[in-house]
Design a protein around this motif. Structure first.
Motif, mmCIF file in Angstrom:
data_model
loop_
_atom_site.group_PDB
_atom_site.id
_atom_site.type_symbol
_atom_site.label_atom_id
_atom_site.label_comp_id
_atom_site.label_asym_id
_atom_site.label_seq_id
_atom_site.Cartn_x
_atom_site.Cartn_y
_atom_site.Cartn_z
ATOM 1 N N LEU A 193 0.824 -1.202 0.000
ATOM 2 C CA LEU A 193 0.000 0.000 0.000
ATOM 3 C C LEU A 193 0.863 1.259 0.000
ATOM 4 C CD1 LEU A 193 -2.795 -0.949 2.579
ATOM 5 C CD2 LEU A 193 -2.970 -0.912 0.093
ATOM 6 N N MET A 194 2.009 1.208 0.653
ATOM 7 C CA MET A 194 2.829 2.406 0.822
ATOM 8 C C MET A 194 3.823 2.631 -0.299
ATOM 9 S SD MET A 194 3.688 2.754 4.849
ATOM 10 C CE MET A 194 4.059 4.492 4.714
ATOM 11 N N SER A 195 4.039 1.599 -1.108
ATOM 12 C CA SER A 195 5.122 1.725 -2.067
ATOM 13 C C SER A 195 4.769 1.147 -3.422
ATOM 14 C CB SER A 195 6.364 1.014 -1.514
ATOM 15 O OG SER A 195 7.259 0.740 -2.550
ATOM 16 N N ARG A 196 4.781 2.007 -4.412
ATOM 17 C CA ARG A 196 4.538 1.556 -5.759
ATOM 18 C C ARG A 196 5.628 0.593 -6.200
ATOM 19 N NH1 ARG A 196 2.710 4.290 -11.350
ATOM 20 N NH2 ARG A 196 3.144 2.332 -12.353
ATOM 21 N N ARG A 197 6.821 0.891 -5.727
ATOM 22 C CA ARG A 197 7.967 0.059 -6.062
ATOM 23 C C ARG A 197 7.755 -1.383 -5.562
ATOM 24 N NH1 ARG A 197 14.100 1.801 -5.836
ATOM 25 N NH2 ARG A 197 13.171 3.751 -6.521
ATOM 26 N N ALA A 198 7.227 -1.515 -4.353
ATOM 27 C CA ALA A 198 6.972 -2.851 -3.805
ATOM 28 C C ALA A 198 5.925 -3.575 -4.655
ATOM 29 C CB ALA A 198 6.490 -2.748 -2.362
ATOM 30 N N ARG A 199 4.908 -2.817 -5.088
ATOM 31 C CA ARG A 199 3.870 -3.434 -5.928
ATOM 32 C C ARG A 199 4.458 -3.869 -7.266
ATOM 33 N NH1 ARG A 199 0.609 1.035 -4.023
ATOM 34 N NH2 ARG A 199 0.622 2.120 -6.014
ATOM 35 N N ASP A 200 5.278 -2.985 -7.848
ATOM 36 C CA ASP A 200 5.859 -3.314 -9.155
ATOM 37 C C ASP A 200 6.717 -4.563 -9.068
ATOM 38 O OD1 ASP A 200 6.357 0.126 -10.271
ATOM 39 O OD2 ASP A 200 4.623 -1.208 -10.357
ATOM 40 N N ARG B 90 -4.124 -7.333 -17.604
ATOM 41 C CA ARG B 90 -5.545 -6.989 -17.468
ATOM 42 C C ARG B 90 -5.881 -6.208 -16.208
ATOM 43 N NH1 ARG B 90 -8.480 -12.579 -19.354
ATOM 44 N NH2 ARG B 90 -7.729 -12.625 -21.497
ATOM 45 N N LEU B 91 -4.930 -6.116 -15.300
ATOM 46 C CA LEU B 91 -5.212 -5.385 -14.062
ATOM 47 C C LEU B 91 -5.008 -3.888 -14.264
ATOM 48 C CD1 LEU B 91 -3.490 -7.686 -11.411
ATOM 49 C CD2 LEU B 91 -5.908 -7.102 -11.469
ATOM 50 N N ASN B 92 -5.719 -3.095 -13.457
ATOM 51 C CA ASN B 92 -5.502 -1.649 -13.495
ATOM 52 C C ASN B 92 -4.358 -1.246 -12.583
ATOM 53 O OD1 ASN B 92 -7.774 -1.276 -15.119
ATOM 54 N ND2 ASN B 92 -9.100 -1.381 -13.317
ATOM 55 N N LEU B 93 -3.959 -2.185 -11.740
ATOM 56 C CA LEU B 93 -2.992 -1.872 -10.687
ATOM 57 C C LEU B 93 -1.713 -1.206 -11.192
ATOM 58 C CD1 LEU B 93 -2.636 -2.146 -7.617
ATOM 59 C CD2 LEU B 93 -1.576 -4.350 -8.016
ATOM 60 N N PRO B 94 -1.118 -1.666 -12.314
ATOM 61 C CA PRO B 94 0.135 -1.038 -12.736
ATOM 62 C C PRO B 94 -0.016 0.455 -13.004
ATOM 63 C CG PRO B 94 -0.201 -3.098 -13.911
ATOM 64 C CD PRO B 94 -1.469 -2.813 -13.167
ATOM 65 N N GLY B 95 -1.252 0.912 -13.303
ATOM 66 C CA GLY B 95 -1.429 2.325 -13.617
ATOM 67 C C GLY B 95 -1.786 3.175 -12.409
ATOM 68 N N ILE B 96 -1.838 2.582 -11.224
ATOM 69 C CA ILE B 96 -2.258 3.350 -10.046
ATOM 70 C C ILE B 96 -1.027 3.868 -9.316
ATOM 71 C CG2 ILE B 96 -3.509 3.285 -7.858
ATOM 72 C CD1 ILE B 96 -5.246 1.071 -9.049
ATOM 73 N N ASP B 97 -0.973 5.190 -9.165
ATOM 74 C CA ASP B 97 0.205 5.811 -8.540
ATOM 75 C C ASP B 97 0.072 5.953 -7.038
ATOM 76 O OD1 ASP B 97 1.567 6.162 -10.859
ATOM 77 O OD2 ASP B 97 0.581 8.076 -11.317
ATOM 78 N N ARG B 98 -1.148 5.915 -6.546
ATOM 79 C CA ARG B 98 -1.355 6.293 -5.150
ATOM 80 C C ARG B 98 -0.484 5.454 -4.199
ATOM 81 N NH1 ARG B 98 -6.985 5.741 -1.738
ATOM 82 N NH2 ARG B 98 -6.159 6.423 0.260
ATOM 83 N N GLU B 99 0.073 6.139 -3.216
ATOM 84 C CA GLU B 99 0.806 5.453 -2.162
ATOM 85 C C GLU B 99 0.268 5.923 -0.826
ATOM 86 O OE1 GLU B 99 4.805 6.536 -3.242
ATOM 87 O OE2 GLU B 99 5.160 4.577 -4.167
ATOM 88 N N TYR B 100 -0.023 5.005 0.048
ATOM 89 C CA TYR B 100 -0.548 5.371 1.367
ATOM 90 C C TYR B 100 0.519 6.090 2.187
ATOM 91 C CZ TYR B 100 -5.048 2.860 1.480
ATOM 92 O OH TYR B 100 -6.333 2.449 1.291
#
Lengths: 272, 562
Positions: free
Chosen positions: B398-405, B418-428
């Motif tokens: 949630l806090m890091s886009r880098r961790a998600r990537d 197919r996910l939208n997740l790669p395009g979401i910038d928000r970080e908690y």
């Protein structure tokens, strides 16, 4: 550089030998090895309290004494060699990844359970669950070779997923239960229910087996079968199953030793 | 007993404190204005201070949890903890034994946990286990969405009697909230039928899921219960169930909102699937979050997936049946007389598996697309999505886009596309993490003394060794993850119980339950009625059914006005 461990006293309660793997001992000074902590029953003791040890030329780790109460020899080992000059207890070579374990006496149950590489040779007998998964799990042996020159108990290769188990003597019930892949060779007799619920893989029985489960289909008669490029002389009845599980495992049963199964010859090639 | 926590960076969303350096004073288990010079000082410089974690949805006790334990020796084998000072031995990765559950929560800085699905007739078992779960305050939600009596009352339009019955049930089972699991659907499946839409009739009961949800939502607000109805929606086994999730929220949208919401939809990741088959399943997170962003009456928790092996368990027997068929894994199933059902299936979520990867994405998309962190809570639906011990991993995502990537780069390629997740910038931010793990959950549960650090609050405090002013969580998410895994200090009721991630004292928390006030003559009537029904339906005698207050180790009743 090799190492010899000699048991100083009889073991009265189980001792967990999992820290005593060659890759864990390599290059360590003797004093440090003596200080390795093990569980004996519910106590923590240093390795030096139960074993005398000396360094010798040549390689590997040699253990002398009756280790039938010593568990998890070679646990997770990746390389090197362990020789047990005597009996070994439960879980020899559990989850081992590589290397070689030789047991000159008998080995307990769960020999090579969850094994993923390497080789185990037992000169005597082995207990139940050779190369099987842990209770409740579906992850049996994945790779490697287990050879037992004597007999083995029930459920050889339960949930086995690959590799080779070679038993020269007799086995109990349920060899290859839940088996998914890999090969089990049984040189002697089998008490029955071979391949129950198997999904894939091969079981070869050279000795006598009282009956084959009704959920297996007779599919073929074969002159010989290859195990690791070694041809094994039959002829064999070949059964396929376990159909209860939509399995496509193959069960080879020696024709000569099992004349009471000759009824199946007329079913060969019949499609249900 | 006084404590002074000095120089920490404090995150206390309920009181609007977002990363200020301040001292927190504690006396006799409560947070106070100031303490005497004799107070023990906890130096929190270079650390963050938050209220103790409040977990709104985690299966930690009761018959189905225990069935999971019995079924899975392999879950214990790989993860055991020997006895150490201040703690008993224990086993289990996804279904730890009760003591280990308590210890592990405390080690992560959690101090309050709610067991979200207790079959009423088995509530005694739930409480016995909760009593043996140390370190945390706890409570359990009572399953009522497939209860025969509830369905009878609602079908016959007897909303007052239903209200009385629910009040009686909560008191009899020492429950904290009204829980619905696949309302009507579990009962229907018991008769070999499926309830798919909200307007399908439950066989033999002449009622639909929609009527059950609306009825219980109304009862919930009539009784002024502290927590809204807690709903595990219908149709969990199907692809395309995101529509059911939205319809479930919509069906109560015209009822007066409770405080602040009138419906809590749980582990929405499992019911946020779009598409028509397992092959083209996609994320419905966008549609669900846009509803939640538009309407303020609904809140949800995520039920995030953690890749790896876990044990799924729910009162939704029909969903568990599907999972057993899909995975071929062993399973247990139960029908609980008159009340509900249950199933338990071990399951391994794999990165390479398309459906699992999509599920992983749905959870995170929900958390990131819902704008208001007060209405999306962080859970893994322990152990269904993954063990609660993996919360720090979710915090890092949630806090890091880098961790998600990094995780995205390892998952199934088709799912990634197919996910939208790669395009979401928000970080908690850390403040938002404090909201979704503590403040919002406490507020949703109506626990006014939890989830904040204001004067008068229970002194349940978590201190994490992460220097908020010097690190950038987005880049150094591993430091954040490590800090949240093992709290530097956990303080429970004003006592230090965890230090440097190790238990230093075992304490036993309270069990919260709700005692709603209902007019005595209605109660009389309901009791007579229920007694009769017991003779007719139950194997248990009416007199043996309710759990007396004295049965619990440390009961704490919360009065609700009816």
């Amino acid at each position: 550089m090799g190492l010899i461990l000699e048991l100083k006293r009889d073991l009265r309660v189980p001792i967990d030998m999992s820290p005593v793997a060659p890759d864990n001992l390599d290059g360590k000074p003797l004093d440090e090895i003596r200080g390795l902590m093990l569980w004996e029953g519910n106590r923590r003791i240093p390795l030096g309290e139960v074993f005398d040890m000396e360094k010798v030329d040549g390689g590997g780790l040699t253990i002398l004494g009756d280790l039938s109460k010593a568990r998890r020899l070679g646990y997770m080992m990746r390389s090197g060699e362990i020789k047990v000059r005597g009996n070994a207890g439960l879980y020899v070579g559990e989850a081992m990844r590589g290397g070689m374990i030789t047991v000159e006496g008998d080995a307990g149950a769960w020999l090579g359970s969850r094994m993923a590489g390497g080789e185990i040779v037992v000169e005597g007998d082995a207990g139940d669950f050779v190369g099987s998964s842990y209770r409740g799990s579906r992850e049996g042996m994945r790779k490697g070779i287990i050879k037992v020159k004597g007999d083995a108990g029930d459920e050889v290769g339960c949930w086995m997923r690959g590799g080779l188990i070679w038993i020269e003597g007799n086995v109990g019930c349920f060899p290859g239960i839940h088996m998914i892949d890999g090969t089990i060779f049984i040189g002697g007799d089998c008490q029955g229910r071979a391949g129950a619920e198997m999904l894939g893989g091969r079981i070869i029985i050279q000795g006598r087996v009282s009956t084959v489960l009704p959920s297996f289909r007779t599919s073929d008669l074969k002159g010989k079968v290859k195990v690791d490029d070694t041809p094994i002389q039959g002829p064999f009845y070949v059964f396929e199953g376990d159909l209860n599980e939509d399995g496509s495992g193959r069960l080879y049963v020696n024709k000569g030793r099992n004349p009471h199964l000759s009824w199946c010859e007329k079913l060969i090639g019949e499609v249900d | 007993m006084e404590l002074l926590i000095k120089n920490g960076i404090v995150y206390d969303p309920l009181n609007g404190i977002d990363g200020e350096r301040m001292d927190i004073a504690v006396r006799d288990g409560r947070i106070v204005e100031d303490v005497s010079p004799k107070a023990e000082v906890v130096d929190a410089s270079g650390m963050i201070v938050m209220p103790g974690g409040v977990d709104i949805h985690s299966h930690i006790a009761g018959s189905k949890v225990n069935t999971g334990r019995l079924m899975r020796p392999e879950d214990h084998y790989g993860d055991y903890e020997q006895r150490r000072p201040h703690r008993r031995a224990g086993v289990g990765r996804s279904i730890p034994s009760t003591y280990t559950t308590g210890y592990r929560y405390a080690e992560m800085g959690y101090t309050t946990v709610f067991e979200p699905a207790s079959p009423p007739i088995k509530a005694r078992h739930t409480h016995e286990e909760l009593d043996e779960t140390p370190m945390i305050d706890k409570g359990c939600f009572t399953l009522l969405g497939n209860n025969w009596l509830v369905m009878d009352y609602l079908r016959d339009g007897m909303i007052e009697e239903c209200k009385g019955f629910v009040a009686w049930m909560l008191e009899a089972t020492k429950g904290y909230a009204v829980k619905l699991v696949n309302p009507g659907g579990v009962e229907a499946w018991g008769w070999g039928r499926y309830v798919i839409g909200l307007d399908d009739e439950v066989p033999r009961f002449g009622i639909t899921p929609r009527e059950i949800i609306e009825g219980l939502c109304r009862v919930n607000s009539m009784l002024k219960l502290p927590h809204p109805i807690h709903v595990h929606t219908n149709n969990m086994a199907r692809v395309g169930n995101y529509e059911t999730t939205i319809a479930t929220m919509e069906t109560v949208s015209n009822q007066a909102a409770g405080s602040p919401c009138n419906i809590h939809v749980t582990h929405v990741q499992f019911t946020g699937r779009k598409g028509s088959s397992w092959v083209n399943v996609r994320s419905g997170a966008e549609d669900i979050s846009s509803y939640v962003n538009r309407r303020s009456h609904a809140e949800l928790d995520v039920g995030q997936i953690i890749f790896g092996d876990t044990t799924t368990m729910t009162a939704d027997g029909s969903f568990q049946y599907l999972l057993h068929i899909l995975s071929g894994n062993k399973w247990a199933n139960a029908d609980v007389e008159v009340e509900t059902g249950a199933g338990v299936v071990p399951y391994t979520y794999r990165r390479s598996n398309y459906v699992n990867a999509v599920q992983w994405g749905i959870g995170l998309e929900l958390a990131l697309l819902i704008e208001d962190p007060w209405r999306v809570h962080m859970t893994t639906d322990h152990p269904n999505g993954g063990p609660f011990t993996e919360y720090p991993r979710v915090i890092a995502w949630l806090m890091s886009r880098r961790a998600r990537d990094k995780t995205l780069s390892k998952i199934n390629k088709t799912a990634r596309r197919r996910l939208n997740l790669p395009g979401i910038d928000r970080e908690y931010t850390l403040g938002e993490i404090a909201t979704v793990t503590r403040a919002a959950t406490a507020r949703s549960l109506g626990l006014t003394s939890k989830g904040h650090l204001g004067v008068g609050a229970d002194a349940d405090i978590a201190i994490y060794a992460v220097d908020a002013q010097r690190i950038d969580p987005s880049r150094e998410y591993k430091l954040v993850r490590r800090a949240f895994r093992r709290a530097a200090y956990t303080i429970k009721d004003g006592e230090i119980v965890v230090k440097d991630g190790e238990i230093v004292k075992t304490v036993f928390g309270r069990t919260f339950w709700v005692k709603p006030r209902v007019e005595e003559e209605l109660m009389e009537k309901v009791r007579e009625d229920v007694k009769e029904k017991f003779e007719e339906y139950y194997t248990v005698r009416f007199g043996n059914y309710p759990i007396p207050d004295s049965y619990l180790k440390r009961p704490h009743a919360i009065k609700a006005g009816g």
